[in-house]
Design an enzyme around this catalytic site. Structure first.
Site, PDB file in Angstrom:
ATOM      1  N   ASP A 214      32.110  -2.821  44.493  1.00 33.70           N
ATOM      2  CA  ASP A 214      32.234  -4.035  43.691  1.00 33.70           C
ATOM      3  C   ASP A 214      33.699  -4.451  43.644  1.00 33.70           C
ATOM      4  OD1 ASP A 214      31.412  -6.128  42.101  1.00 33.70           O
ATOM      5  OD2 ASP A 214      31.550  -5.004  40.236  1.00 33.70           O
TER       6      ASP A 214
ATOM      7  N   TYR B  33      36.824  -7.558  42.627  1.00 34.50           N
ATOM      8  CA  TYR B  33      37.423  -8.173  41.423  1.00 34.50           C
ATOM      9  C   TYR B  33      38.200  -9.383  41.911  1.00 34.50           C
ATOM     10  CZ  TYR B  33      39.999  -7.704  36.893  1.00 34.50           C
ATOM     11  OH  TYR B  33      40.537  -7.869  35.625  1.00 34.50           O
TER      12      TYR B  33
ATOM     13  N   HIS C 153      38.757 -14.959  36.333  1.00 35.58           N
ATOM     14  CA  HIS C 153      38.209 -13.813  35.596  1.00 35.58           C
ATOM     15  C   HIS C 153      39.282 -12.761  35.347  1.00 35.58           C
ATOM     16  CE1 HIS C 153      35.618 -10.528  34.384  1.00 35.58           C
ATOM     17  NE2 HIS C 153      36.028  -9.800  35.413  1.00 35.58           N
TER      18      HIS C 153
ATOM     19  N   ARG D 211      45.771  -7.406  27.577  1.00 32.84           N
ATOM     20  CA  ARG D 211      47.220  -7.221  27.658  1.00 32.84           C
ATOM     21  C   ARG D 211      47.909  -8.538  27.276  1.00 32.84           C
ATOM     22  NH1 ARG D 211      45.046  -5.359  32.334  1.00 32.84           N
ATOM     23  NH2 ARG D 211      45.834  -7.177  33.507  1.00 32.84           N
TER      24      ARG D 211
ATOM     25  N   GLU E 278      27.702  -9.382  34.380  1.00 37.43           N
ATOM     26  CA  GLU E 278      28.688 -10.018  35.240  1.00 37.43           C
ATOM     27  C   GLU E 278      27.943 -10.771  36.322  1.00 37.43           C
ATOM     28  OE1 GLU E 278      32.637  -7.216  34.692  1.00 37.43           O
ATOM     29  OE2 GLU E 278      31.511  -7.074  36.567  1.00 37.43           O
TER      30      GLU E 278
ATOM     31  N   GLU F 253      27.593 -12.301  39.677  1.00 37.49           N
ATOM     32  CA  GLU F 253      28.278 -12.043  40.938  1.00 37.49           C
ATOM     33  C   GLU F 253      27.408 -12.469  42.122  1.00 37.49           C
ATOM     34  OE1 GLU F 253      30.180  -8.282  41.338  1.00 37.49           O
ATOM     35  OE2 GLU F 253      30.346  -7.948  39.174  1.00 37.49           O
TER      36      GLU F 253
ATOM     37  N   ASP G 299      26.124  -7.288  37.632  1.00 40.02           N
ATOM     38  CA  ASP G 299      26.763  -5.989  37.429  1.00 40.02           C
ATOM     39  C   ASP G 299      26.808  -5.707  35.928  1.00 40.02           C
ATOM     40  OD1 ASP G 299      28.242  -3.656  37.836  1.00 40.02           O
ATOM     41  OD2 ASP G 299      30.144  -4.728  37.757  1.00 40.02           O
TER      42      ASP G 299
ATOM     43  N   ARG H   2      30.986  -2.376  28.025  1.00 40.37           N
ATOM     44  CA  ARG H   2      32.424  -2.566  27.879  1.00 40.37           C
ATOM     45  C   ARG H   2      33.084  -1.487  27.027  1.00 40.37           C
ATOM     46  NH1 ARG H   2      33.426  -5.773  32.108  1.00 40.37           N
ATOM     47  NH2 ARG H   2      32.395  -7.795  31.969  1.00 40.37           N
TER      48      ARG H   2
ATOM     49  N   GLN I  41      33.288   1.633  29.160  1.00 41.41           N
ATOM     50  CA  GLN I  41      34.269   1.351  30.205  1.00 41.41           C
ATOM     51  C   GLN I  41      35.696   1.432  29.666  1.00 41.41           C
ATOM     52  OE1 GLN I  41      33.800  -2.555  31.876  1.00 41.41           O
ATOM     53  NE2 GLN I  41      35.454  -2.316  33.354  1.00 41.41           N
TER      54      GLN I  41
ATOM     55  N   TYR J 165      38.040   4.282  31.624  1.00 43.70           N
ATOM     56  CA  TYR J 165      38.523   3.752  32.904  1.00 43.70           C
ATOM     57  C   TYR J 165      39.982   4.076  33.215  1.00 43.70           C
ATOM     58  CZ  TYR J 165      41.326  -0.287  31.350  1.00 43.70           C
ATOM     59  OH  TYR J 165      42.290  -1.107  30.827  1.00 43.70           O
TER      60      TYR J 165
ATOM     61  N   LYS K 119      29.502   1.348  34.244  1.00 49.86           N
ATOM     62  CA  LYS K 119      28.948   0.457  35.265  1.00 49.86           C
ATOM     63  C   LYS K 119      27.754   1.069  35.999  1.00 49.86           C
ATOM     64  CE  LYS K 119      32.283  -2.850  35.474  1.00 49.86           C
ATOM     65  NZ  LYS K 119      32.085  -4.310  35.523  1.00 49.86           N
TER      66      LYS K 119
ATOM     67  N   THR L 265      22.580  -1.948  38.349  1.00 46.39           N
ATOM     68  CA  THR L 265      23.059  -3.167  38.997  1.00 46.39           C
ATOM     69  C   THR L 265      21.829  -3.896  39.520  1.00 46.39           C
ATOM     70  OG1 THR L 265      25.112  -2.075  39.692  1.00 46.39           O
ATOM     71  CG2 THR L 265      24.526  -4.130  40.800  1.00 46.39           C
TER      72      THR L 265
ATOM     73  N   THR M 191      33.004 -10.569  39.176  1.00 47.20           N
ATOM     74  CA  THR M 191      32.576 -11.645  38.288  1.00 47.20           C
ATOM     75  C   THR M 191      33.101 -12.994  38.765  1.00 47.20           C
ATOM     76  OG1 THR M 191      32.645 -10.091  36.446  1.00 47.20           O
ATOM     77  CG2 THR M 191      32.566 -12.421  35.892  1.00 47.20           C
TER      78      THR M 191
ATOM     79  N   GLU N 114      34.364 -12.652  28.541  1.00 45.27           N
ATOM     80  CA  GLU N 114      35.169 -13.873  28.596  1.00 45.27           C
ATOM     81  C   GLU N 114      34.593 -14.975  27.714  1.00 45.27           C
ATOM     82  OE1 GLU N 114      36.674 -14.985  32.749  1.00 45.27           O
ATOM     83  OE2 GLU N 114      34.945 -13.697  33.136  1.00 45.27           O
TER      84      GLU N 114
END
Length: 404
Positions: free
Chosen positions: A119, A121, A126, A135, A192, A194, A226, A230, A233, A237, A246, A250, A337, A351
């Site tokens: 998968d 990114y 996104h 962040r 997600e 995709e 996907d 969260r 994760q 992660y 994850k 799927t 995503t 999001e």
């Protein structure tokens, strides 16, 4: 496009511009077999090929798409050309019509054996939104993001076909107010939206696949959800990336749209700055004008535009093999995503609700930050076809069941 003796409604899904492949069964004949969606019908591809004496009949007669995918592009082109001829030339009607089944009467299955699953990114919108959420005081994109397609290896054994219920995953999570992790069902279950790609023609270990060789290796395109926990994760992660948040499920759509069906949907991708390294450059544009739509319990919550993806599927394939990693028939890789610059184009609840701070208000009066038990998510997509026609991807859907 030529007319069909099936007298297809121009606005009906799965017209001659699409002709996607899948695997189906019926109540009268529960054995899975290869089919092609055309209008309101599914054509039993193996039976029709035998009826007309096609040279590829044995290749398309199995219970999955594996043999057809492994046969390579010359056979893929031959089958697609034959299908168009069978469905447009009245001389073939008598042989082909008996092998049409009403699409509403079939059960659809996972169409191929999933080998590996990667998968990516690849949406700048996104990735930037996620960076701003987690962040807020830093640059939203990590320093490597514009230099290479970032991805992770997922779990092929939990790739399931559309309509499969999704059990809420359980695992470790650390709420901000707790000094130590707790164990229990995920409380921040997400989706997600995709687009997936499946490899047909393999490549040997130690070799590389060039960007411009994409269409010689990738058999088809489909929709993919996907599912993402969260909270699991977020705790696991660092430093190695997605794992249990994850790997529980799927979902993929049951109809695989051939790459050849997307010739009219090809567009230039967004400008890339800095210019990618030479192995990520190609002479052919492989941006794709796909329009996705995400529904939560029947309500449209997002319309993500795939043509804005920063990294193309061709670049992703080149990057996936640049270290000499081999390709196998049935390898699946996903776009990551799909999100756009507008609020209504975001492809996940993280999001759409800005990590739960801005709940979605649904038309039925309910609110959502993340998925609740009983929620059903459906993702659909279309693309432009030749001569003003439409290419249909069908749907990928799944309903959330309580944790066990």
């Amino acid at each position: 496009m030529p007319d069909s003796w099936l007298d297809l409604d121009p606005d009906a899904p799965f017209g001659l511009a699409t002709l996607p492949y899948g695997v189906f069964s019926t109540a009268a004949d529960p054995a899975p077999r290869t089919g092609v969606a055309v209008g309101a019908h599914v054509l039993d591809l193996g039976a029709a090929a035998r009826a007309v004496g096609a040279p590829f009949a044995d290749t398309v007669a199995g219970p999955s798409l594996d043999a057809l995918m492994a046969a390579g592009r010359p056979v893929w082109d031959q089958v697609r050309e034959a299908l168009t001829a069978w469905l447009t030339d009245p001389a073939h009607e008598a042989a082909v019509r008996p092998h049409l089944v009403e699409r509403d009467a079939v059960t659809l299955h996972l169409p191929f054996t999933v080998a590996d699953y990667v998968d990516f990114y690849a949406s700048e919108h996104h990735a930037s939104n996620v960076g701003r959420i987690f962040r807020p005081e830093q640059e939203p994109l990590t320093p490597n993001w514009r230099h290479l397609p970032i991805g992770y290896h997922g779990r092929s054994g939990t790739v399931v076909v559309s309509g499969t219920d999704i059990v809420r995953p359980t695992g470790q999570r650390k709420p901000p107010t707790e000094p130590a992790p707790v164990f229990g069902p995920s409380v921040r279950l997400d989706i997600e939206a995709e687009v997936g790609f499946v490899v047909g023609t393999p490549s040997p270990m130690g070799s590389r696949v060039a960007v411009d060789d994409f269409a010689d290796h990738v058999f088809g395109v489909f929709l993919l959800n996907d599912w993402s926990a969260r909270d699991l994760q977020a705790w696991e992660y660092v430093p190695l990336g997605p794992f249990l948040g994850k790997s529980f499920a799927t979902s993929v759509s049951p109809w695989i749209v051939p790459v050849a069906a997307l010739s009219a949907a090809r567009v230039e991708q967004p400008a890339q700055d800095p210019e990618p390294l030479p192995y990520l450059r190609g002479a052919q544009p492989w941006g794709l004008d796909l329009r996705l739509e995400v529904r939560l319990n029947g309500h449209v919550v997002s319309r993500p535009p795939f043509e804005l993806m920063y990294w193309t599927a061709a670049q992703q394939l080149a990057h996936m093999t640049v270290n000499g990693a081999s390709l196998r028939t049935g390898d699946v890789y996903a776009s990551g995503t799909v999100s756009g610059p507008e609020a209504g184009q975001r492809g996940c609840l993280l999001e759409l609700t800005w990590s739960g701070k801005e709940p979605l208000h649904l038309p039925d009066g309910t609110e959502r930050t993340f998925l609740e038990d009983g929620d059903e998510v459906t993702i659909t997509a279309t693309a432009p076809g030749p001569d003003g026609t439409r290419v249909d991807f069908g749907e990928v859907a799944g309903r959330v069941l309580p944790a066990r």
